[in-house]
Design an enzyme around this catalytic site. Structure first.
Site, PDB file in Angstrom:
ATOM      1  N   LYS A  14       0.608  -1.136   0.028  1.00 36.58           N
ATOM      2  CA  LYS A  14       0.142  -0.140   0.009  1.00 36.58           C
ATOM      3  C   LYS A  14       0.734   1.402  -0.048  1.00 36.58           C
ATOM      4  O   LYS A  14       0.597   2.263  -0.714  1.00 36.58           O
ATOM      5  CB  LYS A  14      -1.042  -0.195   1.141  1.00 36.58           C
ATOM      6  CG  LYS A  14      -2.284  -1.077   1.195  1.00 36.58           C
ATOM      7  CD  LYS A  14      -2.795  -0.553   2.612  1.00 36.58           C
ATOM      8  CE  LYS A  14      -2.383  -0.555   3.665  1.00 36.58           C
ATOM      9  NZ  LYS A  14      -1.991  -1.941   4.224  1.00 36.58           N
ATOM     10  N   ARG A 134      11.235  -2.665  11.159  1.00 33.18           N
ATOM     11  CA  ARG A 134       9.977  -2.119  11.753  1.00 33.18           C
ATOM     12  C   ARG A 134       9.779  -2.843  13.039  1.00 33.18           C
ATOM     13  O   ARG A 134       9.737  -4.271  12.930  1.00 33.18           O
ATOM     14  CB  ARG A 134       9.149  -2.252  10.865  1.00 33.18           C
ATOM     15  CG  ARG A 134       8.655  -0.620  10.554  1.00 33.18           C
ATOM     16  CD  ARG A 134       7.469  -0.412   9.273  1.00 33.18           C
ATOM     17  NE  ARG A 134       6.383  -1.267   9.592  1.00 33.18           N
ATOM     18  CZ  ARG A 134       5.172  -0.951   9.043  1.00 33.18           C
ATOM     19  NH1 ARG A 134       5.208  -0.443   7.736  1.00 33.18           N
ATOM     20  NH2 ARG A 134       3.938  -1.605   9.361  1.00 33.18           N
ATOM     21  N   ARG A 145      -1.021  -9.068  12.769  1.00 28.66           N
ATOM     22  CA  ARG A 145      -1.684  -8.301  11.900  1.00 28.66           C
ATOM     23  C   ARG A 145      -2.478  -8.580  10.797  1.00 28.66           C
ATOM     24  O   ARG A 145      -3.423  -7.970  10.388  1.00 28.66           O
ATOM     25  CB  ARG A 145      -0.294  -7.352  11.460  1.00 28.66           C
ATOM     26  CG  ARG A 145      -0.017  -6.235  12.364  1.00 28.66           C
ATOM     27  CD  ARG A 145       1.586  -6.064  11.965  1.00 28.66           C
ATOM     28  NE  ARG A 145       1.749  -5.337  10.865  1.00 28.66           N
ATOM     29  CZ  ARG A 145       2.649  -5.128   9.777  1.00 28.66           C
ATOM     30  NH1 ARG A 145       3.837  -5.961  10.477  1.00 28.66           N
ATOM     31  NH2 ARG A 145       2.704  -4.685   8.762  1.00 28.66           N
TER      32      ARG A 145
END
Ligand code: ADP
Length: 194
Positions: A14, A134, A145
């Site tokens: 994204k 991350r 997630r």
């Protein structure tokens, strides 16, 4: 005024594709994930509130996220439209966004949904973990997630489909290939809005 949502599971690309699509459409990108990460890095009050959710792969509570988006949409650069990356992700956020858009007398033009096979998502996220470090790219948090996405965000596709807004885009393959597909979607959008 053009308002587009880019949706897709974690790892669908994204962030990368949002930039391309926003450039092509001449719109600013509003990425809730980026705003949260910037606040965590800057140790702001919002960042301190959001960090534990990000680290656990959970969604930040709706009140917090909605208030942040409300403020961001009030900025000058959002006046002629915007591309939302990572918002809305819950049905509550959909309702809040509907309200915000109604206040501005504007409406959604399209919801572009990036589709990627779940096995490929995990591979990509683990690969990114090696490159970017991350805090939410560990295998355990990645699984969480994906689960949160399936539970809380997938139902939104149905809601927006019923409104005739969904444009699916195949997200598998190399980045430039996906970009080409996204640009085709952008052309279709520009066409629609003419
Ligand atoms: P990804 O889609 O790869 O998980 P993002 O950068 O879009 O990455 O989001 C990272 C994290 O930021 C999410 O896991 C969540 O904790 C938080 N977040 C982003 N957008 C939202 C949202 N709309 N609602 C609640 N939390 C969000």
């Amino acid at each position: 005024m053009t308002i587009v949502i880019l949706m897709g599971p974690p790892g669908a690309g994204k962030g990368t594709q949002a930039k391309v699509l926003a450039d092509r459409l001449g719109l600013p990108t509003i990425s809730t994930g980026d705003i949260f990460r910037a606040n965590v890095a800057g140790r702001t009050t919002l960042g301190r509130e959001a960090q534990r959710y990000l680290d656990a792969g959970e969604y930040v509570p709706d009140e917090v996220t909605n208030a942040m988006v409300r403020e961001r949409l009030a900025a000058d650069d959002a006046r002629s439209g915007f591309l939302l990356d990572g918002y809305p992700r819950t049905l509550d956020q959909v309702a809040v966004l509907d309200g915000l858009l109604a206040e501005q007398d504007s409406q959604l033009d399209a919801v572009v949904v990036l589709e990627v096979d779940p096995d490929e998502l995990v591979q990509r996220l683990l690969h990114r973990a090696e490159l970017e470090h991350r805090s939410d790219d560990t295998e355990e948090v990645i699984r969480r997630r994906l689960q949160v996405y399936a539970e809380q965000t997938l139902p939104l596709i149905e809601v927006y489909s019923e409104r005739g807004l969904v444009i699916p885009a195949e997200g598998a393959g190399e980045v430039p290939e996906v970009t080409q597909r996204i640009l085709q979607v952008a052309e279709a959008l520009l066409h629609r809005n003419r």
